[in-house]
Structures are given as C-alpha cells and as structure tokens.
Design a protein around this motif. Structure first.
Motif, PDB file in Angstrom:
ATOM      1  N   THR A 307       1.028  -1.291   0.116  1.00  0.00           N
ATOM      2  CA  THR A 307       0.096  -0.134  -0.324  1.00  0.00           C
ATOM      3  C   THR A 307       0.922   1.427  -0.127  1.00  0.00           C
ATOM      4  OG1 THR A 307      -1.654  -0.887   1.435  1.00  0.00           O
ATOM      5  CG2 THR A 307      -1.700   1.255   0.725  1.00  0.00           C
ATOM      6  N   GLY A 308       1.961   1.356   0.618  1.00  0.00           N
ATOM      7  CA  GLY A 308       2.806   2.225   0.872  1.00  0.00           C
ATOM      8  C   GLY A 308       3.007   2.428  -0.192  1.00  0.00           C
ATOM      9  N   THR A 309       3.792   1.251  -1.586  1.00  0.00           N
ATOM     10  CA  THR A 309       4.735   1.724  -2.390  1.00  0.00           C
ATOM     11  C   THR A 309       3.207   2.274  -3.792  1.00  0.00           C
ATOM     12  OG1 THR A 309       5.732   0.295  -2.361  1.00  0.00           O
ATOM     13  CG2 THR A 309       6.079   0.628  -4.301  1.00  0.00           C
ATOM     14  N   THR A 353     -11.743  10.267  -9.499  1.00  0.00           N
ATOM     15  CA  THR A 353     -10.950  10.576  -7.988  1.00  0.00           C
ATOM     16  C   THR A 353     -10.591   8.386  -8.338  1.00  0.00           C
ATOM     17  OG1 THR A 353     -11.559  11.859  -7.000  1.00  0.00           O
ATOM     18  CG2 THR A 353     -10.681  10.242  -6.032  1.00  0.00           C
ATOM     19  N   ARG A 354     -11.590   7.748  -7.635  1.00  0.00           N
ATOM     20  CA  ARG A 354     -11.492   6.157  -8.049  1.00  0.00           C
ATOM     21  C   ARG A 354     -11.112   5.856  -9.588  1.00  0.00           C
ATOM     22  NH1 ARG A 354     -16.618   4.189  -7.285  1.00  0.00           N
ATOM     23  NH2 ARG A 354     -18.132   5.215  -7.385  1.00  0.00           N
ATOM     24  N   ALA A 355     -10.946   6.574 -10.503  1.00  0.00           N
ATOM     25  CA  ALA A 355     -10.928   6.243 -11.777  1.00  0.00           C
ATOM     26  C   ALA A 355      -9.373   5.946 -11.811  1.00  0.00           C
ATOM     27  CB  ALA A 355     -11.794   6.861 -12.653  1.00  0.00           C
ATOM     28  N   VAL A 356      -8.501   7.049 -11.613  1.00  0.00           N
ATOM     29  CA  VAL A 356      -7.387   7.059 -11.307  1.00  0.00           C
ATOM     30  C   VAL A 356      -6.415   6.865 -10.325  1.00  0.00           C
ATOM     31  CG1 VAL A 356      -5.605   8.490  -9.867  1.00  0.00           C
ATOM     32  CG2 VAL A 356      -7.362  10.009 -11.357  1.00  0.00           C
ATOM     33  N   ILE A 357      -7.510   6.421  -8.700  1.00  0.00           N
ATOM     34  CA  ILE A 357      -6.295   5.052  -8.671  1.00  0.00           C
ATOM     35  C   ILE A 357      -6.589   3.548  -8.701  1.00  0.00           C
ATOM     36  CG2 ILE A 357      -6.969   3.701  -5.999  1.00  0.00           C
ATOM     37  CD1 ILE A 357      -8.553   6.224  -5.149  1.00  0.00           C
ATOM     38  N   TRP A 358      -7.284   3.317 -10.209  1.00  0.00           N
ATOM     39  CA  TRP A 358      -7.208   2.002  -9.863  1.00  0.00           C
ATOM     40  C   TRP A 358      -6.424   1.916 -10.795  1.00  0.00           C
ATOM     41  CZ3 TRP A 358     -13.966   2.054 -10.697  1.00  0.00           C
ATOM     42  CH2 TRP A 358     -14.252   1.561  -9.515  1.00  0.00           C
ATOM     43  N   GLU A 359      -6.357   3.461 -12.141  1.00  0.00           N
ATOM     44  CA  GLU A 359      -5.148   3.237 -13.073  1.00  0.00           C
ATOM     45  C   GLU A 359      -3.720   2.976 -13.010  1.00  0.00           C
ATOM     46  OE1 GLU A 359      -4.438   4.130 -17.484  1.00  0.00           O
ATOM     47  OE2 GLU A 359      -5.878   2.773 -16.045  1.00  0.00           O
ATOM     48  N   HIS A 444      -9.977  -5.544   1.241  1.00  0.00           N
ATOM     49  CA  HIS A 444     -10.461  -4.357   1.480  1.00  0.00           C
ATOM     50  C   HIS A 444      -9.524  -3.288   2.306  1.00  0.00           C
ATOM     51  CE1 HIS A 444     -14.022  -6.827   0.524  1.00  0.00           C
ATOM     52  NE2 HIS A 444     -13.275  -7.658   0.988  1.00  0.00           N
ATOM     53  N   LEU A 445      -9.217  -3.615   3.918  1.00  0.00           N
ATOM     54  CA  LEU A 445      -7.983  -2.972   4.456  1.00  0.00           C
ATOM     55  C   LEU A 445      -6.586  -2.358   3.785  1.00  0.00           C
ATOM     56  CD1 LEU A 445      -7.221  -0.847   6.650  1.00  0.00           C
ATOM     57  CD2 LEU A 445      -5.227  -2.870   7.141  1.00  0.00           C
ATOM     58  N   ALA A 446      -6.149  -2.828   2.044  1.00  0.00           N
ATOM     59  CA  ALA A 446      -5.461  -1.468   1.478  1.00  0.00           C
ATOM     60  C   ALA A 446      -6.795  -0.587   0.479  1.00  0.00           C
ATOM     61  CB  ALA A 446      -4.836  -2.859   0.418  1.00  0.00           C
ATOM     62  N   LYS A 447      -7.434  -0.753  -0.120  1.00  0.00           N
ATOM     63  CA  LYS A 447      -8.582   0.029  -0.937  1.00  0.00           C
ATOM     64  C   LYS A 447      -8.834   0.923  -0.198  1.00  0.00           C
ATOM     65  CE  LYS A 447      -9.977  -3.716  -3.931  1.00  0.00           C
ATOM     66  NZ  LYS A 447     -11.798  -4.885  -4.074  1.00  0.00           N
TER      67      LYS A 447
END
Length: 495
Positions: A307-309, A353-359, A444-447
C-alpha cells in the motif's frame, strides 16, 4: 606403482562423475510427465536459469520476458528452473481458473519460512493455511478492519502524515519513508496495538530493512521462490539474512512483551487474540508457536510495503500528470467542499478519483509476478498436465497490460474506468491483489487506505516536481515489488 594407482583412481572418479551426470540428464528428459505446457528449451539440470539471468542483466524485467514467451508459446507456458517445473499464467482467464482450483492453491517452500524460522499464514498450505487464514480474517474483522468504522483510525493517521508533509513548507522531500511509516502504523495498530512516531529511529530502520529486502529477493522475487539460487556465486545474501533476522527479533520482542502482560479480559490486538488461542489449547490445531511469528510478520510486511508503494506511485503520477491532478482536486472540491476532509460516504460520488486510483494500480502492478502457488497433486489444466509440486506464477503485469483487454495499455488513461454516464466501473480483469482463494488477505483494508490517504492528500496539497530536479521517471525499480525509483516531490498547501 603409486603413480599408476593414482591415475587409475582419477580415471575411476571421472567415470563415476560422468555416469552421475548421464543419469541426471536421462532423469531430466525421461522423468518428466507427458503433456506439459509448451515452453522455451532449457539446459539439463539448470533449465532456463542462464537465459533468464542473461535477459535480466540486459535490463529486461522477468514479467516483460514472460510476456515475450507468452506471445510465442501461448498464455500458459512452462519453464524449468533448476529442478522445478514453473508454469507461468499470462492472462486473466488462466490466472482466475488456476487460482480457484482447489489443487493449485498450495505454497512452494519459500525462503521466508527458512530465514524467519516460522511458517506464517501466507506461506502455509492445506488445512494449516485454511485454518490460519480463517482465524486472521475473523480477528481482523473483529477489530474493524475493512469496515466503515475503521475509517476514523486511517483518517487519523492520514492527518498525522499530512502534518509531516506540511512541515516541509513546500520544499522537496522523499515521500517513501513517511508513506511507509503511515501505512505501517495502520496495520501496527491492529496487530501490535500501537503506532510509531515518524521520528522513531528504530522503526525507521526496520522499515528501511523491509524495503531493502524487497530488492534483495531479486527480480520477480526469484530468490524467495527458489531458495537454492542464493548459493550461486554472484548472489549475495548476507544482508538479506541479517535484515530478516533483525525483523524477526523485533517481532519476537513485541510478542514476548505481550505475553508478559497478557490479560484474557483485555484483548487489544491481533497478538493478544493469537495468545488467547494458544492458551485455549486444541481448539485450533494449526495455531501454534511455530506459526506465530511468521503470521505476524506476513501481516506486518504485506500491510506495509504494497500500500505504501502504491501511494508513492500515486503521488508520482500526479506530479507527472498535473492536468489529471487538477481534475481530481476539482471533483473532490465539488463533492466534499473545502471545509472538511473526504469521507468513505463520499466515495460513490468521487468517480474520477476512484478511476485514477485504479489506473495507477493497473499501470504499476506492485507485485508483477504475484506470489507463486504450488500444485498439490498432478492436475489437468487447460488441456495440460500440471505436475505435483510445480510452481504456478501469475504474470499480473501481463494481465494488466493485455492489449486484448485494455486499449493502448501503456497509456495512463483513468477514463477507461468510466462509463458513458461518467460513473466509475472497475473491470474484473484488474486484479492487483491477485484473485481466488489465496487473494491478498488485506485487500479490503488496502482499498480503504488508498482511497482515504489519496483523497486527503489531493484535498490538502498540490504535488509538484521540484524546480531544480531532473524530469521525474515512471520507470520502476526491479525486485519482488515494482517500486518507483527514489524521487523527491513538493507538497504545496492548497487554500
């Protein structure tokens, strides 16, 4: 006479060695099961090791090399690595089907288990793995992990991190240590019952060793899955082993401290819950002392590094693509406003915002070759035989860059996750946490962490390349995980 005897002895020795080599080569060719998946030719005894090492030394990452092999041999192909058959899965269908197959969910013998002297939940197989995983998920949920109620704990840590960022007053800083500390604090609060200050020297050193190990395991984590590689003359493992021992001792000391003050009526964290099970006796057969440190180590490492990376990559991409950053900020401002921080309840409306995270996750795939599975028995798969003990390696990088699924896959294009109405729709082929029965236990935690940290950051700051620095690169650094090369960034406070 003595000279003659020595000559005869030498000739006998050569004959014996020649016979041994011939027998091993015959066993190599004749002892393999029929109908294995196709794959490149390999040398007897060492298989494809020279070819892979040659390409890695040329700068070719294993996941790219495997994509090249897949183009020639198909999405399911075979390599021989030393005495191991390795089946590489290169598309979504094969990864999903294999990792849902009950006979393809064991783990190979991993170097982590040997160096840590403990077999944790991530390394176990069979009934032991099933029991450990079920216990971990139950305990994590009992402490709120993955639930909306856990939002406050993550948000509090994100605010602490933003205070650290603000202290730089817009001047350049390396985000890696801060992000690692913040993300690690979230999982530490659950498994250790405490967080660590950003100035804590011992903890900073521990996180540094954890990050260093990711590189020392080699490209694609080769040494992790093939422990015998560490005996090759050009592989240096002294530092890896000393780091692993230091991390093991750190965790052991925390467990022992918990053991000394254990109170059955006051269970504060995961370690307390595990200690309670140990004291309960035979309720869980596989929850043993031997699995204790390894399981804590698995949760700590997995909850810190990946997650940090990912957050490092997210900040880097925002600096490289300022127009995308501006669109995220505009959306957050429109939905959230400037008078409060984002909340999980805002998530459904923060589509871009969610789309950017997924990309970002798709483009960077933190663990390009995932974590290998092993076949529990000879198994029929896609018309081939997967022999017992064979390793199954998911090329998650190939899945995320498959041109049959993703148009222009090497282009950063968050819009690919938006439908005609502008709503965020996650494609099932996006599997950064892997898929199937052994998918990431902390998914789930990471998301939740990714959404809260990223939306907080973009609400409060604009991230920029330092004026006097060379252009930022999006080329990753090889190792078990795909991490950015060291970079500095400026966090300018927003009004």
């Amino acid at each position: 006479m003595s000279l003659l005897n020595n000559m005869l002895w030498y000739l006998d020795l050569r004959t014996v060695l020649l016979c041994v080599v011939v027998l091993l080569v015959l066993r190599w060719f004749l002892g393999r099961p029929k109908n294995l998946p196709p794959g490149p030719w390999g040398f007897p005894l060492i298989g494809s090791v020279p070819a892979i090492i040659r390409e890695v030394r040329r700068g070719v990452e294993p996941h790219d090399l495997f994509m090249r092999y897949a183009a020639k041999f198909g999405p399911v192909f075979r390599l021989q690595i030393l005495n191991k058959t390795v089946v590489v899965l290169n598309d979504y269908t094969s990864v999903k089907e294999a990792f849902q197959h009950p006979q393809l969910n064991d783990r190979p013998k991993l170097l982590f288990t040997k160096l840590f002297r403990s077999e944790g939940v991530g390394m176990a197989s069979g009934e032991k793995w099933i029991e450990l995983r079920r216990f971990c998920l139950t305990v994590l949920r009992s402490f709120g992990v993955g639930k909306t109620s856990f939002e406050e704990k993550i948000g509090t840590e994100a605010e602490e991190l933003m205070k650290e960022m603000s202290a730089f007053n817009g001047k350049p800083f390396d985000p890696k240590p801060l992000l690692s500390n913040a993300v690690s604090n979230v999982i530490c609060s659950v498994i250790f019952g405490k967080r660590y200050e950003y100035a804590d020297g011992e903890f900073k050193n521990l996180l540094s060793m954890l990050g260093e190990n990711v590189k020392l395991f080699g490209s694609g984590g080769a040494m992790l899955f093939f422990p015998a590689l560490r005996y090759l003359p050009f592989m240096s493992t002294d530092k890896l082993e000393s780091n692993m021992e230091a991390i093991r001792l750190f965790l052991t000391r925390i467990i022992d401290n918990h053991r000394a003050i254990f109170d059955l009526d006051n269970l504060d964290d995961f370690i307390d819950a595990y200690l309670m099970e140990l004291k309960a006796g035979a309720k869980h057969v596989h929850l043993t002392e031997h699995s204790f440190t390894g399981t804590v180590g698995n949760l700590f490492g997995a909850g810190t590094e990946t997650t940090g990376t990912t957050l490092q990559w997210a900040l880097l991409y925002m600096a490289v693509y300022p127009e995308i950053q501006q669109r995220v900020q505009a959306e957050i401002d429109a939905v959230v406003g400037r008078n409060r921080l984002p909340r999980m309840a805002d998530k459904p409306e923060l589509n871009f915002t969610r789309a950017v995270i997924w990309e970002v996750q798709r483009m960077t795939i933190i663990a390009p070759l995932g974590v290998a599975h092993a076949a529990a028995s000879d198994t029929q798969f896609h018309g081939f035989v997967i022999p017992k003990g064979a390793l199954l390696v998911p090329n998650l990088w190939a899945v995320a860059h498959d041109p049959k699924v993703w148009s222009d896959p090497n282009k950063f294009q968050p819009e690919r996750f938006l439908n005609d109405k502008g709503e965020a729709v996650q494609a099932e082929e996006l599997i950064p946490f892997s898929v199937g029965r052994r998918s990431c236990i902390g998914e789930h935690l990471a998301k939740m962490e990714l959404f809260i940290f990223f939306s907080f950051f973009l609400h409060q700051f604009t991230f920029k390349k330092p004026d006097d620095s060379p252009p930022l690169t999006l080329k990753g650094r090889g190792g078990f995980t795909n991490s950015p090369r060291v970079f500095n960034i400026c966090a300018a406070k927003r009004d």
